[in-house]
Motif scaffolding. Structure first.
Motif, mmCIF file in Angstrom:
data_model
loop_
_atom_site.group_PDB
_atom_site.id
_atom_site.type_symbol
_atom_site.label_atom_id
_atom_site.label_comp_id
_atom_site.label_asym_id
_atom_site.label_seq_id
_atom_site.Cartn_x
_atom_site.Cartn_y
_atom_site.Cartn_z
ATOM 1 N N LEU A 1 44.734 39.268 33.511
ATOM 2 C CA LEU A 1 45.534 38.406 33.682
ATOM 3 C C LEU A 1 44.837 37.128 34.684
ATOM 4 N N VAL A 2 45.036 35.946 34.260
ATOM 5 C CA VAL A 2 44.556 34.806 35.207
ATOM 6 C C VAL A 2 45.581 33.854 35.383
ATOM 7 N N HIS A 3 45.830 33.298 36.536
ATOM 8 C CA HIS A 3 46.707 32.468 36.597
ATOM 9 C C HIS A 3 46.638 31.733 37.969
ATOM 10 N N CYS A 4 47.304 30.664 38.360
ATOM 11 C CA CYS A 4 47.379 29.898 39.354
ATOM 12 C C CYS A 4 48.936 29.771 40.267
ATOM 13 N N PRO A 5 49.307 30.551 40.817
ATOM 14 C CA PRO A 5 50.541 30.582 41.481
ATOM 15 C C PRO A 5 50.812 29.265 42.280
ATOM 16 N N SER A 6 49.985 28.686 42.874
ATOM 17 C CA SER A 6 49.970 27.618 43.768
ATOM 18 C C SER A 6 48.986 26.819 43.710
ATOM 19 N N LEU A 7 48.773 25.522 43.918
ATOM 20 C CA LEU A 7 47.716 24.656 44.354
ATOM 21 C C LEU A 7 46.709 25.392 45.308
ATOM 22 N N GLY A 8 45.303 25.600 44.666
ATOM 23 C CA GLY A 8 44.371 26.167 45.457
ATOM 24 C C GLY A 8 44.036 27.625 45.392
ATOM 25 N N LEU B 1 43.913 30.897 42.738
ATOM 26 C CA LEU B 1 43.610 31.375 41.447
ATOM 27 C C LEU B 1 43.459 32.719 41.755
ATOM 28 N N GLU B 2 44.220 33.519 40.872
ATOM 29 C CA GLU B 2 44.294 34.872 40.816
ATOM 30 C C GLU B 2 43.878 35.377 39.740
ATOM 31 N N VAL B 3 42.759 36.535 39.740
ATOM 32 C CA VAL B 3 42.368 37.010 38.500
ATOM 33 C C VAL B 3 42.925 38.711 38.660
ATOM 34 N N LEU B 4 43.805 39.063 37.847
ATOM 35 C CA LEU B 4 44.443 40.429 38.098
ATOM 36 C C LEU B 4 43.871 41.181 36.970
ATOM 37 N N GLU B 5 43.004 42.056 37.536
ATOM 38 C CA GLU B 5 42.105 42.957 36.529
ATOM 39 C C GLU B 5 42.959 44.308 36.202
ATOM 40 N N ASN B 6 43.013 44.537 35.094
ATOM 41 C CA ASN B 6 43.545 46.104 34.588
ATOM 42 C C ASN B 6 44.824 45.836 34.850
ATOM 43 N N HIS B 7 45.630 45.015 34.416
ATOM 44 C CA HIS B 7 47.209 45.118 34.822
ATOM 45 C C HIS B 7 48.017 45.053 33.694
ATOM 46 N N VAL B 8 49.105 45.577 33.770
ATOM 47 C CA VAL B 8 50.349 45.838 32.722
ATOM 48 C C VAL B 8 51.219 44.662 32.784
ATOM 49 N N LEU B 9 51.602 44.177 31.833
ATOM 50 C CA LEU B 9 52.637 43.106 31.830
ATOM 51 C C LEU B 9 53.654 43.264 30.802
ATOM 52 N N LEU B 10 54.831 43.502 31.037
ATOM 53 C CA LEU B 10 55.838 43.778 30.115
ATOM 54 C C LEU B 10 56.835 42.936 29.821
ATOM 55 N N GLN C 1 27.492 41.292 30.449
ATOM 56 C CA GLN C 1 28.742 40.691 31.270
ATOM 57 C C GLN C 1 29.690 41.967 31.273
ATOM 58 N N SER C 2 30.184 41.904 32.663
ATOM 59 C CA SER C 2 31.388 43.024 32.758
ATOM 60 C C SER C 2 32.356 42.271 33.480
ATOM 61 N N GLY C 3 33.603 42.581 32.812
ATOM 62 C CA GLY C 3 34.890 42.004 33.387
ATOM 63 C C GLY C 3 35.073 40.422 33.388
ATOM 64 N N ILE C 4 35.697 40.033 34.160
ATOM 65 C CA ILE C 4 36.153 38.451 34.105
ATOM 66 C C ILE C 4 35.780 37.844 35.585
ATOM 67 N N THR C 5 34.808 37.291 35.798
ATOM 68 C CA THR C 5 34.695 36.588 37.164
ATOM 69 C C THR C 5 34.934 35.179 37.175
ATOM 70 N N LEU C 6 34.817 34.770 38.667
ATOM 71 C CA LEU C 6 35.052 33.292 38.729
ATOM 72 C C LEU C 6 33.992 32.451 37.972
ATOM 73 N N ASP C 7 32.661 32.692 37.955
ATOM 74 C CA ASP C 7 31.664 32.293 37.555
ATOM 75 C C ASP C 7 31.986 31.925 36.004
ATOM 76 N N LEU C 8 32.296 33.109 35.246
ATOM 77 C CA LEU C 8 32.602 33.345 33.778
ATOM 78 C C LEU C 8 33.778 32.215 33.603
ATOM 79 N N LEU C 9 35.044 32.393 34.271
ATOM 80 C CA LEU C 9 35.940 31.519 34.201
ATOM 81 C C LEU C 9 35.390 30.022 34.090
#
Length: 637
Positions: A204-211, A213-222, A598-606
């Motif tokens: 999961l990738v999101h920006c909860p606030s300005l500045g 950016l969170e990359v939540l690897e291998n998370h469950v979302l219900l 490639q492996s996973g989702i990195t900041l460079d890849l984003l």
């Protein structure tokens, strides 16, 4: 003979409906598609658990179910029922009538009667009924090979569905959460049309606030049955295991080269101008408005069928671009704006739709006759827009009306005073010889419910006033570059706490894709910072980066619109898009190329995706938990 395949989702819902009301007659309809000689039953919609005849409530439920099926690109393909007595497996006369009504629209319709004696034994417990040729009579299916056995024309997509249904009812009580149309009439929060919960596992990738950016690897979302996020966390945590055990639903796995991202928000789009997107941008603003903008609005107001065509296509384009929420300028005609609102609700996009208010115009044929007439028309549109979605459950009402003065030169003081509750307006140099911020403030239009577009002439004092009022800005960097003498002071506004989101400003901006607005916002800020360095090398940087822009396009825009989406946290609506950047370790998707694994989702890849990604990377989009039928979207994310 036609064959019938019943999905696990459809079977479980039939089972849950009967299990919840074991001593009452229950019924519902089957939804599906036909491919060649196979009818695939993909879903069911439960109707009633108190019925003895074809009542008006049942007729209403059938109409709503039919509309829902069409919105999902499916059709009603059959009917099911259970009787009060466990040993009664006859298709009731009212059931026969409903099945025949469905058959009138779908020739290969089928009906199932639940065998109460066998329900819960591991047997499918469904007795098929088929219409007799050239008659309106229905009879039980009789063949050498019994239904739902190997070689039969009736099959379960998952043969283990009956035993799984028993487990879900016995151990997890999922039938107690199941609701039909009868339940909905008593509690409108019950989503009887869907009865769906879902789960996702991946990055999961999101920006909860300005500045941030969170990359939540291998998370469950219900996601709960109403489309709200119920839980987010690592899959091996105790809380995750507890949640998964409670709901016991299939998990959609996001591939390793993909991620979920909140949908984009577009804070400023002129819907009728979509007709001539990318045209006439060499002209000065007022000439361009007269030759293109006003003309297109007049055209749609006089041709409802054209408006339906244009707005339906606009909705598709927004969906395909990953835009989940949009603030729309319409026209001065209420009926045309209701067509716009209906197009957005139908496709499933959140939309704040504004009927333009303007009692002054440079085009005599396109203006409202008076301030009073304009105000009455705005009130009429607000009532009509709310009536349009009143039949939906509250969480499914995606369209809201907003009050929209076009801009200061087109609105008299009387009109502005009358539009003091909620507004979305443009900043221009005023003909009243005073700053627009004073005009709007004096009219009661500078509030936390206001979104001001462009704002390129705001100085520091004005930005302070904007911040104090909590009024938001729709930053439109592309159209500002074409039609404004000054750029918007984005960095300064953000530093002062002014709420800001991004706007495409179709058609002053030529791209409907908010990704281009993000890129342009960064580019303009860097040019501004270059100018600063040439004049004052010691000053604070005026640049923003790609992560700031991603925040503005998601959570920042949602906050400016007063929405709680744009972030992955419990309680927020599940408005998301699935982005895929690579497959098989190093095979890039769309414009992205990779020359090593490639492996996973990195900041460079984003960042790479942010710079050169496009629609080809978008594999799915969900609004309020409901997956939209989008281009490039596979069956599962």
């Amino acid at each position: 003979m036609v064959s019938y395949s019943l999905s696990e989702n459809a079977y479980l819902k039939i089972f849950f409906h009967a299990a919840k009301h074991p001593h009452l007659p229950v019924n519902g309809v089957l939804l599906g598609r036909q491919t060649s000689d196979v009818v695939v039953i993909e879903d069911v919609i439960p109707l009633l658990h108190h019925w003895t005849s074809l009542s008006p409530m049942m007729e209403i439920g059938l109409d709503l179910a039919k509309g829902h099926a069409e919105a999902q690109d499916m059709t009603l393909v059959g009917y099911y029922q259970a009787s009060e007595r466990l040993d009664d497996t006859a298709l009731a006369p009212v059931g026969e009538r409903i099945a025949q009504k469905i058959r009138d629209q779908f020739n290969d319709a089928v009906a199932f009667v639940i065998d109460g004696d066998k329900l819960g034994t591991g047997d499918p417990a469904l007795l098929p009924y088929l219409p007799q040729p050239s008659t309106s009579f229905w009879r039980p299916y009789v063949a050498q090979i019994p239904a739902f056995t190997t070689g039969s024309n009736f099959s379960l997509a998952n043969p283990d569905s009956p035993s799984r249904a028993i487990t879900l009812v016995r151990d997890h009580n999922l039938h107690e959460k199941f609701g039909d149309f009868d339940d909905h009439l008593e509690d409108v929060t019950i989503d009887w049309l869907r009865n769906n919960a879902s789960a996702f596992k991946g990055t999961l990738v999101h920006c909860p606030s300005l500045g941030q950016l969170e990359v939540l690897e291998n998370h469950v979302l219900l996601v709960d049955h109403q489309g709200f996020i119920a839980y987010v966390g690592p899959p091996d945590s105790e809380a995750s295991q507890e949640f998964l055990a409670k709901i016991d639903i299939p998990i959609t796995t996001i591939p390793s080269g993909g991620f979920l991202l909140p949908t984009f928000c577009d804070l400023h789009l002129h819907a009728p101008q979509f007709m001539f997107q990318g045209t006439g941008l060499h002209l000065p603003l007022m000439q361009w408005l007269d030759e293109y903008a006003f003309k297109s609005e007049e055209s749609l107001d006089s041709q409802p069928e054209l408006a339906k065509s244009v707005y339906a296509r606009l909705a598709e384009r927004l969906r395909d671009a990953g835009t989940g929420a949009v603030l729309l300028f319409g026209t001065i005609n209420s009926t045309t704006n209701l067509i716009l609102a209906e197009a957005m609700q139908k496709i499933g996009i959140r939309a704040l739709v504004g009927k333009l208010s303007m009692d002054i115009s440079s085009r005599p044929s396109y203006v409202e006759p008076s301030a009073l007439a304009s105000l009455r028309s705005a009130e009429e549109f607000i009532d009509g827009c709310r009536d349009l979605v009143s039949s939906y459950e509250p969480h499914r009402r995606l369209v809201e009306p907003v009050i929209t003065p076009r801009f200061v030169p087109t609105c008299s003081d009387d009109l502005l005073q009358g539009l003091g509750k909620l507004a979305q307006v443009q900043w221009v140099l005023s003909e009243r010889h005073k700053n627009d911020i004073d005009v709007f403030d004096n009219s009661g239009l500078l509030t936390e419910n206001t979104i001001q577009a462009h704002c390129t002439f705001l100085d520091t004092d004005m930005l302070f006033r904007m911040s104090g009022s909590c009024s938001a800005v729709a930053h439109c960097p592309l159209s500002n570059s074409y039609f404004s003498e000054k750029p918007f002071p984005l960095r300064e506004a953000l530093d002062l706490g002014v709420p800001v989101g991004l706007g495409s400003d179709i058609a002053g901006g030529y791209s409907i894709d908010i990704m281009n607005s993000m890129r342009q916002a960064v580019a303009v800020s860097r040019i501004r910072d270059g100018t600063r360095k040439l004049s004052d090398s010691e000053g604070k940087s005026l640049a923003v980066d790609w992560k700031d822009a991603l925040y503005l396009a998601t959570r920042g825009g949602a906050s400016a619109l007063g929405l709680s989406c744009g972030v992955f946290q419990a309680g927020a609506p599940f408005d998301a898009q699935c982005i895929e950047v690579y497959q098989d370790s190093n095979k890039g998707v769309g414009a992205l190329d990779f020359f090593e694994p490639q492996s996973g989702i990195t900041l460079d890849l984003l960042e790479k995706w942010w710079c050169i990604g496009d629609e080809r990377n978008r594999r799915g989009i969900w609004i309020q938990g409901q997956k939209l039928n989008a281009k490039n979207a596979p069956e599962h994310a």
